[in-house]
Design a protein around this motif. Structure first.
Motif, mmCIF file in Angstrom:
data_model
loop_
_atom_site.group_PDB
_atom_site.id
_atom_site.type_symbol
_atom_site.label_atom_id
_atom_site.label_comp_id
_atom_site.label_asym_id
_atom_site.label_seq_id
_atom_site.Cartn_x
_atom_site.Cartn_y
_atom_site.Cartn_z
ATOM 1 N N ASN A 1 1.016 -1.392 -0.008
ATOM 2 C CA ASN A 1 -0.071 0.037 -0.007
ATOM 3 C C ASN A 1 0.882 1.343 0.191
ATOM 4 O O ASN A 1 0.842 2.031 0.253
ATOM 5 C CB ASN A 1 -0.561 -0.069 1.825
ATOM 6 C CG ASN A 1 -2.244 0.728 0.514
ATOM 7 O OD1 ASN A 1 -2.001 1.268 -0.306
ATOM 8 N ND2 ASN A 1 -3.541 0.999 1.969
ATOM 9 N N ILE A 2 1.605 1.261 -0.503
ATOM 10 C CA ILE A 2 2.684 2.183 -0.097
ATOM 11 C C ILE A 2 2.625 3.250 -1.764
ATOM 12 O O ILE A 2 2.427 4.559 -1.515
ATOM 13 C CB ILE A 2 4.869 1.701 -1.690
ATOM 14 C CG1 ILE A 2 5.122 1.057 -0.435
ATOM 15 C CG2 ILE A 2 5.286 3.503 -1.306
ATOM 16 C CD1 ILE A 2 5.630 0.080 -0.387
ATOM 17 N N GLN B 1 -0.896 -3.170 -9.120
ATOM 18 C CA GLN B 1 -0.182 -4.551 -9.355
ATOM 19 C C GLN B 1 -0.346 -5.551 -8.625
ATOM 20 O O GLN B 1 -0.562 -6.719 -8.818
ATOM 21 C CB GLN B 1 1.568 -4.388 -9.226
ATOM 22 C CG GLN B 1 2.228 -5.855 -9.116
ATOM 23 C CD GLN B 1 1.957 -6.078 -11.284
ATOM 24 O OE1 GLN B 1 2.140 -5.035 -11.818
ATOM 25 N NE2 GLN B 1 1.867 -7.171 -11.542
ATOM 26 N N ALA B 2 -0.203 -5.782 -7.042
ATOM 27 C CA ALA B 2 -1.115 -6.063 -5.483
ATOM 28 C C ALA B 2 -2.460 -6.729 -6.778
ATOM 29 O O ALA B 2 -2.668 -7.753 -6.121
ATOM 30 C CB ALA B 2 -0.717 -5.641 -4.523
ATOM 31 N N TYR B 3 -3.268 -5.733 -6.724
ATOM 32 C CA TYR B 3 -4.814 -6.970 -7.038
ATOM 33 C C TYR B 3 -5.083 -7.211 -8.456
ATOM 34 O O TYR B 3 -5.204 -8.696 -8.662
ATOM 35 C CB TYR B 3 -5.742 -5.358 -7.695
ATOM 36 C CG TYR B 3 -6.564 -3.908 -6.603
ATOM 37 C CD1 TYR B 3 -6.158 -5.077 -5.899
ATOM 38 C CD2 TYR B 3 -6.231 -3.214 -7.141
ATOM 39 C CE1 TYR B 3 -6.873 -4.152 -4.088
ATOM 40 C CE2 TYR B 3 -6.438 -2.406 -6.129
ATOM 41 C CZ TYR B 3 -7.202 -2.725 -4.454
ATOM 42 O OH TYR B 3 -7.737 -1.943 -3.621
ATOM 43 N N LEU B 4 -3.673 -6.975 -9.147
ATOM 44 C CA LEU B 4 -3.342 -8.132 -10.300
ATOM 45 C C LEU B 4 -2.744 -9.719 -9.532
ATOM 46 O O LEU B 4 -3.477 -10.531 -10.821
ATOM 47 C CB LEU B 4 -2.597 -7.173 -12.010
ATOM 48 C CG LEU B 4 -2.241 -7.930 -12.985
ATOM 49 C CD1 LEU B 4 -3.885 -8.497 -13.432
ATOM 50 C CD2 LEU B 4 -1.497 -7.238 -13.731
ATOM 51 N N ALA C 1 -11.076 -8.058 -7.951
ATOM 52 C CA ALA C 1 -10.199 -8.263 -7.826
ATOM 53 C C ALA C 1 -9.335 -6.515 -8.755
ATOM 54 O O ALA C 1 -8.184 -6.326 -9.180
ATOM 55 C CB ALA C 1 -8.927 -9.008 -7.474
ATOM 56 N N PHE C 2 -9.839 -7.997 -10.266
ATOM 57 C CA PHE C 2 -9.485 -7.815 -11.495
ATOM 58 C C PHE C 2 -9.909 -5.906 -11.844
ATOM 59 O O PHE C 2 -9.890 -5.242 -12.732
ATOM 60 C CB PHE C 2 -9.282 -8.493 -12.467
ATOM 61 C CG PHE C 2 -9.177 -8.365 -13.937
ATOM 62 C CD1 PHE C 2 -8.110 -7.647 -13.940
ATOM 63 C CD2 PHE C 2 -9.824 -7.799 -15.293
ATOM 64 C CE1 PHE C 2 -7.597 -7.070 -15.149
ATOM 65 C CE2 PHE C 2 -8.974 -6.888 -16.260
ATOM 66 C CZ PHE C 2 -8.234 -7.308 -16.750
ATOM 67 N N ALA D 1 -9.525 -3.166 1.793
ATOM 68 C CA ALA D 1 -10.257 -4.847 0.815
ATOM 69 C C ALA D 1 -9.068 -5.909 0.824
ATOM 70 O O ALA D 1 -9.527 -6.875 0.352
ATOM 71 C CB ALA D 1 -10.194 -4.103 -0.936
ATOM 72 N N PHE D 2 -7.385 -5.561 0.946
ATOM 73 C CA PHE D 2 -6.449 -6.713 0.969
ATOM 74 C C PHE D 2 -6.463 -7.861 1.682
ATOM 75 O O PHE D 2 -6.180 -8.733 1.702
ATOM 76 C CB PHE D 2 -5.058 -5.574 1.106
ATOM 77 C CG PHE D 2 -3.587 -6.347 -0.305
ATOM 78 C CD1 PHE D 2 -4.325 -7.019 -1.716
ATOM 79 C CD2 PHE D 2 -3.251 -6.754 0.194
ATOM 80 C CE1 PHE D 2 -3.720 -7.835 -2.682
ATOM 81 C CE2 PHE D 2 -1.765 -7.619 -0.426
ATOM 82 C CZ PHE D 2 -2.183 -7.920 -1.624
ATOM 83 N N PRO D 3 -7.024 -6.798 3.200
ATOM 84 C CA PRO D 3 -6.978 -7.874 4.025
ATOM 85 C C PRO D 3 -8.066 -8.984 3.687
ATOM 86 O O PRO D 3 -7.717 -10.412 4.106
ATOM 87 C CB PRO D 3 -7.010 -6.972 5.418
ATOM 88 C CG PRO D 3 -6.543 -5.518 5.157
ATOM 89 C CD PRO D 3 -6.269 -6.169 3.397
#
Length: 376
Positions: free
Chosen positions: A54-55, A62-65, A77-78, A126-128
């Motif tokens: 999350n920088i 990129q993390a989502y992809l 995610a996409f 969302a990422f967690p």
């Protein structure tokens, strides 16, 4: 009003598949205060992985992809990846050869702060959730009771529990759309700091009229890069943002477009520059001498003879990384009736946006010329 009526007419006839969700949402959440050593380690690991990714807009996108490549059933995610690409383009537009001539440096910084805060908040919420899903699959065990450790809404615990049982990709995607827009509603959209400087300002309305009101999905047909997408109207309206998200989801995963959009996303890393999709129009190097008065470059999304390409910097060269303050506490969920947004819209979405986008670029050029000779 027609769309709003259609949604709230559904209150009377709740579809069968949504009834167990309604029941779960009406129950009180169970407290899980005594975590095992493994659970404590898992929570800490997820927090660290989330912070690492999350920088800035590039790392989030990129993390989502990367997650979608591993777990293509989580279609959100996409969708998040593609919308995050657009957020990055909007961020660098502020330093590009067009909007930078219409906005003061202070206004540019306000807009960037608004976009960056929204982008950061959605990711850290969302990422967690995505990583807990990954762990649940890996251990073949439901870990969504740990969502509260990350401040995630009770609404999403119910929806992930439901998804763990049903694997209904559409429901969990729309649930995440509902969640993300409610999550930023009080934290950004209704935040008095942004209200005063952005949402109620003439400048924000200007951007809705001009360039920041289009979300683009580029893809190649083998010959050229084409665009589909949706326009953003009434960005300050929570309902309209949720409905926009649902339209974007339907459009992105349309059988006619998905494979080509996904292929281009894999081939073209996200840099923040619009050169990523249209290098014939945009360049991440400024080709225009600094002291030369502004001249129109475009006609129907083609460069005029002898015109320079528009400057669209990479995010790295446009903005420094920002250390964000922690998210405000609080659960947005209060009323089970929000689940009516979960229902599918059977109508096909019209994604034609090429002409509108081209017209927006030309409007900005005209606005710069109207500003006078100081627009360099």
């Amino acid at each position: 009003m027609k769309e709003e009526s259609r949604i709230f007419d559904l209150f009377k006839n709740l579809p069968t598949e949504l009834k167990p969700i309604k029941k779960a949402l009406q129950q009180k959440e169970t407290d899980y205060n005594n975590l095992t050593d493994h659970e404590v380690e898992l929570v800490q690991s997820i927090k660290e992985r989330t912070k690492k990714n999350n920088i800035n807009n590039i790392t989030r996108t990129q993390a989502y992809l990367d997650f979608f490549k591993k777990y293509p059933d989580i279609e959100w995610a996409f969708l998040a990846h593609m919308v995050s690409r657009n957020a990055g383009w909007n961020m660098t537009d502020l330093k590009g050869s067009l909007l930078s001539r219409l906005m003061s440096k202070e206004q540019q910084e306000y807009f960037f702060a608004f976009l960056e805060r929204s982008n950061w908040l959605i990711f850290q919420d969302a990422f967690p959730q995505l990583l807990l899903y990954e762990e649940s699959l890996r251990k073949n065990q439901n870990y969504f009771y740990l969502l509260r450790q990350f401040g995630v809404s009770y609404f999403m615990k119910v929806m992930w529990d439901h998804y763990y049982q049903t694997r209904d990709s559409n429901l969990i995607t729309v649930a995440l759309i509902i969640n993300e827009q409610n999550y930023i509603e009080d934290r950004v959209i209704q935040n008095k700091d942004y209200q005063a400087t952005l949402l109620e300002s003439l400048e924000f309305k200007l951007q809705e009229i001009l360039q920041l009101n289009q979300i683009l999905f580029p893809f190649s047909d083998g010959k050229e890069v084409k665009l589909i997408g949706q326009s953003v109207h009434q960005f300050a309206s929570l309902k309209d943002r949720i409905l926009l998200g649902k339209r974007l989801y339907q459009l992105l995963f349309d059988d006619e477009f998905f494979s080509d959009i996904y292929e281009m996303a894999l081939k073209q890393p996200h840099s923040g520059s619009r050169k990523d999709y249209w290098p014939h129009i945009f360049n991440n190097i400024n080709e225009s001498p600094p002291d030369v008065p502004f001249q129109e470059s475009l006609k129907a999304c083609q460069l005029k003879p002898g015109a320079n390409r528009l400057y669209s910097p990479t995010l790295e060269h446009a903005w420094k990384n920002v250390e964000q303050k922690p998210s405000e506490h609080g659960d947005w969920y209060s009323d089970w009736k929000v689940i009516h947004y979960l229902q599918k819209d059977p109508s096909k979405i019209n994604g034609a946006i090429y002409e509108e986008y081209c017209e927006s670029l030309e409007k900005i050029e005209l606005a710069i010329l109207a500003k006078g000779p100081m627009s360099k």
